[in-house]
Design a protein around this motif. Structure first.
Motif, PDB file in Angstrom:
ATOM      1  N   ALA A 108       0.816  -1.211   0.000  1.00  0.00           N
ATOM      2  CA  ALA A 108       0.000   0.000   0.000  1.00  0.00           C
ATOM      3  C   ALA A 108       0.851   1.263   0.000  1.00  0.00           C
ATOM      4  O   ALA A 108       0.490   2.266  -0.612  1.00  0.00           O
ATOM      5  CB  ALA A 108      -0.934   0.000   1.213  1.00  0.00           C
ATOM      6  N   GLU A 109       1.999   1.214   0.679  1.00  0.00           N
ATOM      7  CA  GLU A 109       2.817   2.430   0.802  1.00  0.00           C
ATOM      8  C   GLU A 109       4.237   2.051   1.215  1.00  0.00           C
ATOM      9  O   GLU A 109       4.439   1.095   1.967  1.00  0.00           O
ATOM     10  CB  GLU A 109       2.207   3.371   1.851  1.00  0.00           C
ATOM     11  CG  GLU A 109       2.968   4.665   2.055  1.00  0.00           C
ATOM     12  CD  GLU A 109       2.407   5.498   3.195  1.00  0.00           C
ATOM     13  OE1 GLU A 109       2.773   6.672   3.317  1.00  0.00           O
ATOM     14  OE2 GLU A 109       1.592   4.945   3.977  1.00  0.00           O
ATOM     15  N   THR A 110       5.228   2.817   0.727  1.00  0.00           N
ATOM     16  CA  THR A 110       6.630   2.644   1.113  1.00  0.00           C
ATOM     17  C   THR A 110       7.224   4.013   1.408  1.00  0.00           C
ATOM     18  O   THR A 110       7.089   4.941   0.605  1.00  0.00           O
ATOM     19  CB  THR A 110       7.443   1.955   0.007  1.00  0.00           C
ATOM     20  OG1 THR A 110       6.916   0.657  -0.227  1.00  0.00           O
ATOM     21  CG2 THR A 110       8.905   1.821   0.416  1.00  0.00           C
ATOM     22  N   SER A 111       7.882   4.146   2.546  1.00  0.00           N
ATOM     23  CA  SER A 111       8.510   5.415   2.932  1.00  0.00           C
ATOM     24  C   SER A 111       9.952   5.149   3.355  1.00  0.00           C
ATOM     25  O   SER A 111      10.279   4.066   3.852  1.00  0.00           O
ATOM     26  CB  SER A 111       7.740   6.089   4.068  1.00  0.00           C
ATOM     27  OG  SER A 111       7.719   5.256   5.217  1.00  0.00           O
ATOM     28  N   GLN A 139      10.166   1.715   5.555  1.00  0.00           N
ATOM     29  CA  GLN A 139       8.892   1.208   6.075  1.00  0.00           C
ATOM     30  C   GLN A 139       7.947   0.903   4.911  1.00  0.00           C
ATOM     31  O   GLN A 139       7.809   1.711   3.992  1.00  0.00           O
ATOM     32  CB  GLN A 139       8.229   2.227   7.002  1.00  0.00           C
ATOM     33  CG  GLN A 139       8.958   2.461   8.314  1.00  0.00           C
ATOM     34  CD  GLN A 139       8.201   3.410   9.224  1.00  0.00           C
ATOM     35  OE1 GLN A 139       7.384   4.211   8.776  1.00  0.00           O
ATOM     36  NE2 GLN A 139       8.462   3.326  10.514  1.00  0.00           N
ATOM     37  N   THR A 140       7.328  -0.284   4.975  1.00  0.00           N
ATOM     38  CA  THR A 140       6.348  -0.697   3.960  1.00  0.00           C
ATOM     39  C   THR A 140       5.085  -1.166   4.653  1.00  0.00           C
ATOM     40  O   THR A 140       5.151  -1.939   5.625  1.00  0.00           O
ATOM     41  CB  THR A 140       6.909  -1.823   3.079  1.00  0.00           C
ATOM     42  OG1 THR A 140       7.978  -1.316   2.298  1.00  0.00           O
ATOM     43  CG2 THR A 140       5.839  -2.371   2.154  1.00  0.00           C
ATOM     44  N   ARG A 141       3.940  -0.741   4.141  1.00  0.00           N
ATOM     45  CA  ARG A 141       2.650  -1.168   4.668  1.00  0.00           C
ATOM     46  C   ARG A 141       2.018  -2.164   3.695  1.00  0.00           C
ATOM     47  O   ARG A 141       1.822  -1.850   2.518  1.00  0.00           O
ATOM     48  CB  ARG A 141       1.727   0.027   4.899  1.00  0.00           C
ATOM     49  CG  ARG A 141       2.195   0.940   6.026  1.00  0.00           C
ATOM     50  CD  ARG A 141       1.169   2.008   6.373  1.00  0.00           C
ATOM     51  NE  ARG A 141       1.597   2.791   7.517  1.00  0.00           N
ATOM     52  CZ  ARG A 141       1.379   2.442   8.784  1.00  0.00           C
ATOM     53  NH1 ARG A 141       0.715   1.321   9.058  1.00  0.00           N
ATOM     54  NH2 ARG A 141       1.800   3.200   9.780  1.00  0.00           N
ATOM     55  N   ASP A 167      -1.200  -4.364   2.574  1.00  0.00           N
ATOM     56  CA  ASP A 167      -2.662  -4.380   2.659  1.00  0.00           C
ATOM     57  C   ASP A 167      -3.150  -5.798   2.389  1.00  0.00           C
ATOM     58  O   ASP A 167      -2.912  -6.361   1.314  1.00  0.00           O
ATOM     59  CB  ASP A 167      -3.248  -3.397   1.643  1.00  0.00           C
ATOM     60  CG  ASP A 167      -4.768  -3.341   1.737  1.00  0.00           C
ATOM     61  OD1 ASP A 167      -5.289  -3.279   2.858  1.00  0.00           O
ATOM     62  OD2 ASP A 167      -5.418  -3.382   0.676  1.00  0.00           O
ATOM     63  N   GLU A 221      -4.001  -3.106   7.159  1.00  0.00           N
ATOM     64  CA  GLU A 221      -2.599  -2.887   6.812  1.00  0.00           C
ATOM     65  C   GLU A 221      -1.679  -3.350   7.937  1.00  0.00           C
ATOM     66  O   GLU A 221      -2.002  -3.208   9.116  1.00  0.00           O
ATOM     67  CB  GLU A 221      -2.346  -1.413   6.501  1.00  0.00           C
ATOM     68  CG  GLU A 221      -3.087  -0.917   5.264  1.00  0.00           C
ATOM     69  CD  GLU A 221      -2.735   0.523   4.924  1.00  0.00           C
ATOM     70  OE1 GLU A 221      -2.005   1.150   5.718  1.00  0.00           O
ATOM     71  OE2 GLU A 221      -3.187   1.009   3.874  1.00  0.00           O
ATOM     72  N   LYS A 241      10.948   3.191  -4.219  1.00  0.00           N
ATOM     73  CA  LYS A 241      11.193   4.612  -4.417  1.00  0.00           C
ATOM     74  C   LYS A 241      12.685   4.833  -4.657  1.00  0.00           C
ATOM     75  O   LYS A 241      13.505   3.950  -4.404  1.00  0.00           O
ATOM     76  CB  LYS A 241      10.743   5.423  -3.196  1.00  0.00           C
ATOM     77  CG  LYS A 241       9.246   5.541  -3.027  1.00  0.00           C
ATOM     78  CD  LYS A 241       8.898   6.467  -1.871  1.00  0.00           C
ATOM     79  CE  LYS A 241       7.405   6.684  -1.776  1.00  0.00           C
ATOM     80  NZ  LYS A 241       7.055   7.615  -0.679  1.00  0.00           N
TER      81      LYS A 241
END
Length: 335
Positions: A46-49, A65-67, A69, A108, A141
């Protein structure tokens, strides 16, 4: 009646055999509502930061960090592989794998790790999700400009001011004796952090503008500067008069340069310099910068110069040729 009894006995026998077979072989009598093995639910990124962690002189830690789902049925044996690939060469710089286990709830799940890479250039950070060793999703990213990160040992909230009304380095003339001028120097520092300043010091070097000769240097300790406050550090130097100087101030923290500033001191009444001017032709008298062994300035970055001279006119060969020509002419006229 015997016939009915025979049929009843046969039915009972069939039921008994079926029960014996069901007990001996599980699963023979299957539930008609059973659709087979449970299919695992889908998992996606869902998201990577990415955030910087500990920074040293050579490497930096990237906190990734990876979320994930997850929806539907439980999904067992889930893992995430994090990989940092050099953006220029394509080489793999770091790899870490995190075992997540079974995802059995909708929503998540946060998965995180640290990747240590060289503190230069840029990297492609990829997160790949596996289920039972099979790739089911990926994402990532790109980060760049890691060389701009300040190492831990060089971090400080104190630095030179940057204001036209409050210059980082200023000076005033304290006294003039014969051909020597004593200057009072002031370096202005501001604490832009939330805590008191550390153990800092300021060194000041004066270089003659045209020759880069170090005419004087001095050092001063910086006291505690409270958060949001501005303080002035003062010191004094003596230099030859009637010259222009660049004043270079350096802020040190435990042997590490953390900030620099430059100003100009115009002691020559015939011309002026600024910090943006570096080249001019003027007469330099090096003897004005000589002193005792302890005070004698040193030249930095100077180059040796050679001068060649020549005089106009004819050389010796030309003179001999001229004499021979005159002798030939005189002999011809004599005949």
């Amino acid at each position: 009646m015997p016939r009915d009894r025979t049929l009843a006995a046969g039915a009972v026998g069939l039921v008994a055999v079926a029960l014996l077979v069901a007990a001996a072989v599980p699963g023979v009598l299957a539930d008609p509502t059973d659709d087979g093995p449970t299919r695992p639910g889908p998992v996606r990124i869902a998201e990577t930061s990415i955030a910087p962690g500990t920074v040293s002189g050579q490497t930096t830690v990237l906190h990734v960090q990876t979320r994930l789902d997850h929806r539907g049925n439980p999904t067992p044996n889930v893992s995430v592989r994090f990989r940092a690939t050099d953006a220029e060469s394509g080489f793999v710089a770091a790899t870490e794998t995190v075992d997540v286990g079974t995802l059995d709830e909708d929503g998540e799940t946060l998965v995180q790790t640290n990747l240590t890479v060289e503190r230069e250039g840029g990297y492609r950070i990829e997160a790949t999700v596996f289920r039972d060793g099979e790739r089911v999703g990926s994402g990532g990213k790109t980060v760049s400009g890691l060389e701009a990160l300040t190492p831990e040992y060089a971090r400080t909230s104190v630095g030179f001011t940057d204001s036209a009304a409050l210059p980082a380095v200023s000076f005033s003339v304290a006294s003039v004796s014969q051909n020597r001028t004593t200057l009072d120097l002031a370096a202005t520092l501001t604490n832009r952090g939330d805590s008191g300043s550390e153990n800092l010091r300021v060194t000041v070097v004066l270089r003659q503008a045209d020759s880069n000769i170090v005419a004087a240097r001095s050092e001063a300790q910086v006291g505690t500067i409270r958060p949001g406050r501005t303080e002035t550090v003062e010191t004094q130097v003596t230099v030859p008069s009637e010259y222009n100087y660049y004043i270079d101030a350096v802020l040190w923290k435990d042997g590490v340069v953390v900030d620099t500033a430059r100003s100009a001191a115009n002691l020559d009444p015939t011309e002026r310099i600024s910090v943006n001017e570096t080249e001019r032709e003027v007469e330099l008298r090096v003897e004005d910068f000589s002193g005792s062994d302890d005070e004698r300035p040193r030249a930095e970055g100077t180059e040796a110069q050679t001068v060649s001279t020549s005089a106009p006119g004819f050389g010796v060969g030309a003179a001999v040729a001229a004499l021979l020509s005159l002798a030939l002419v005189a002999r011809r006229w004599g005949r």
